[in-house]
Design an enzyme around this catalytic site. Structure first.
Site, short mmCIF file in Angstrom:
data_model
loop_
_atom_site.label_atom_id
_atom_site.label_comp_id
_atom_site.label_asym_id
_atom_site.label_seq_id
_atom_site.Cartn_x
_atom_site.Cartn_y
_atom_site.Cartn_z
N ASN A 83 -8.89 1.65 -5.19
CA ASN A 83 -8.16 2.63 -4.38
C ASN A 83 -9.07 3.42 -3.45
O ASN A 83 -8.93 3.37 -2.24
CB ASN A 83 -7.40 3.61 -5.28
CG ASN A 83 -5.98 3.19 -5.54
OD1 ASN A 83 -5.49 2.22 -4.98
ND2 ASN A 83 -5.30 3.93 -6.40
N ASP A 107 0.07 1.91 -12.16
CA ASP A 107 -0.97 1.50 -11.23
C ASP A 107 -2.36 1.83 -11.78
O ASP A 107 -3.33 1.12 -11.51
CB ASP A 107 -0.78 2.20 -9.89
CG ASP A 107 0.39 1.61 -9.10
OD1 ASP A 107 0.89 0.54 -9.49
OD2 ASP A 107 0.80 2.22 -8.10
N ALA A 153 -5.12 9.35 -0.82
CA ALA A 153 -5.28 9.52 0.62
C ALA A 153 -3.97 9.89 1.30
O ALA A 153 -3.95 10.64 2.27
CB ALA A 153 -5.85 8.24 1.24
N LEU A 154 -2.86 9.37 0.78
CA LEU A 154 -1.55 9.69 1.36
C LEU A 154 -1.23 11.17 1.18
O LEU A 154 -0.75 11.83 2.10
CB LEU A 154 -0.47 8.83 0.71
CG LEU A 154 0.96 8.99 1.24
CD1 LEU A 154 1.03 8.61 2.71
CD2 LEU A 154 1.93 8.15 0.42
N THR A 207 -1.83 4.44 -0.14
CA THR A 207 -0.58 4.99 -0.67
C THR A 207 -0.82 5.84 -1.92
O THR A 207 0.12 6.19 -2.62
CB THR A 207 0.42 3.86 -1.01
OG1 THR A 207 -0.22 2.90 -1.87
CG2 THR A 207 0.90 3.16 0.25
#
EC number: 2.7.1.23
Length: 334
Positions: free
Chosen positions: A174, A100, A218-219, A215
């Site tokens: 993101n 990612d 922040a997750l 995801t």
């Protein structure tokens, strides 16, 4: 998400045995990018390049990818090498091989052109790079034959201003993160949303995340998982000193403004998508809002966000003692 649309016929495709099977051609020039120098990445790059060559499509690679130390260009029959800044302008589709992080790295160069991006996962989670390496050739053929979904993800722009002057600006797919750097002290800051006071907070910082970033960091900070179709920004406090400070979701069209309080005792830093951090001084302001560009992700058929959550976040993993076994539940009274 949206399905593929009819477009002009691919040049030289009639020379390929697959030409008559392509029901909805869309892509003439295929870009190929890879970030890490791992051998697994270059293996996938060569495999994908060979598939593109087999279909007699134009293969274009950026200079950084072509210069990866583990990549042997002699294994690729036909390829054009260009500057990375040009690949989004001249390609109809860009394939990014890596994790990612590789997609995040590519987003800045590609988003302004709205060129679709297909990610082949050679990282860990793979929420953005969702094609498995062993399925890459098959999935790529599906895509090139017109069978795919388009998924538009909005980005954030951040500006650090001092008066009317913009000191620093960046973009993020993101998140934008305010943090204390190497200091163990909390940050003392005030936040406004659309000009309205929200709170003064003592914490390790704040994560402003898109649905795509929900995801990611922040997750881990306790924020919610947000479906990619949502038009919202999530604001997640990092270890707030007040336990009632919870994540807030606001409209994707909101503008967030952060000011460092005069009582602050440490040097706050700001980072966009994990890029090198820059300082935020007391006399400056940090503004976060939606970026005018979007990143267009391309998924092969069958992509399911919830299925990705189940597999990558292990939602369906149960302890062995709680597994349901019909035979074990039957009590034999005989």
């Amino acid at each position: 998400m949206e399905n593929s649309a009819q477009s002009a016929r691919l040049p030289h495709l009639h020379e390929s045995e697959l030409f008559h099977a392509i029901k909805n051609p869309a892509f003439r020039r295929i870009g190929l990018m890879g970030r890490a120098g791992k051998r697994s990445v270059t293996q996938s790059l060569v495999q994908i390049a060979q598939t593109i060559n087999d279909m007699n499509l134009t293969l274009i690679m950026d200079m950084q990818t072509a210069n990866l130390p583990t990549l042997n260009l002699t294994e690729i029959e036909k390829v054009k090498i260009v500057k990375r800044s040009l690949i989004g302008e001249i390609c109809d589709l860009v394939i990014v091989v890596g994790g990612d992080g590789s997609i995040l790295h590519a987003a800045e160069a590609l988003a302004r052109y709205r060129v679709p991006v297909l990610g082949v996962n050679r990282g860990r989670l793979g929420f953005l790079a969702d094609v498995k390496p062993d399925e890459a050739a098959f999935k790529l053929r599906q895509v090139l034959m017109g069978n795919y979904q388009l998924d538009h993800r909005f980005l954030l722009t951040m500006e650090i201003r001092e008066g009317r002057n913009i000191i620093h600006e960046d973009m993020a797919l993101n998140d934008v993160v305010l943090h204390a750097g190497k200091s163990v002290h909390m940050i003392d800051f005030q936040m406004k949303i659309d000009g309205q006071d929200v709170y003064r907070q003592h914490s390790d910082g704040l994560i402003a995340a898109t649905p795509t970033g929900s995801t990611a960091y922040a997750l881990s900070g306790g924020g919610p998982i947000i479906h990619p179709s949502m038009d919202a920004i999530c604001l997640v406090p990092m270890h707030p000193h007040t336990l009632s400070s919870r994540p807030i979701m606001v409209s994707g069209n909101s503008e967030v403004c952060i000011r460092i309080h005069e009582d602050n005792r440490t040097q706050p830093m700001v980072s966009a998508d994990g890029k090198p951090s820059v300082p935020l001084d007391q006399e400056q302001r940090l503004y976060i809002r939606k970026h005018p560009d979007k990143l267009t992700l391309l998924h092969p058929p069958g992509f399911d966000f919830y299925e990705a959550c189940r597999t990558k976040l292990h939602w369906n993993v149960h302890a062995e003692e709680f597994s349901l076994d019909v035979d074990d539940d039957i009590i034999d009274d005989e």
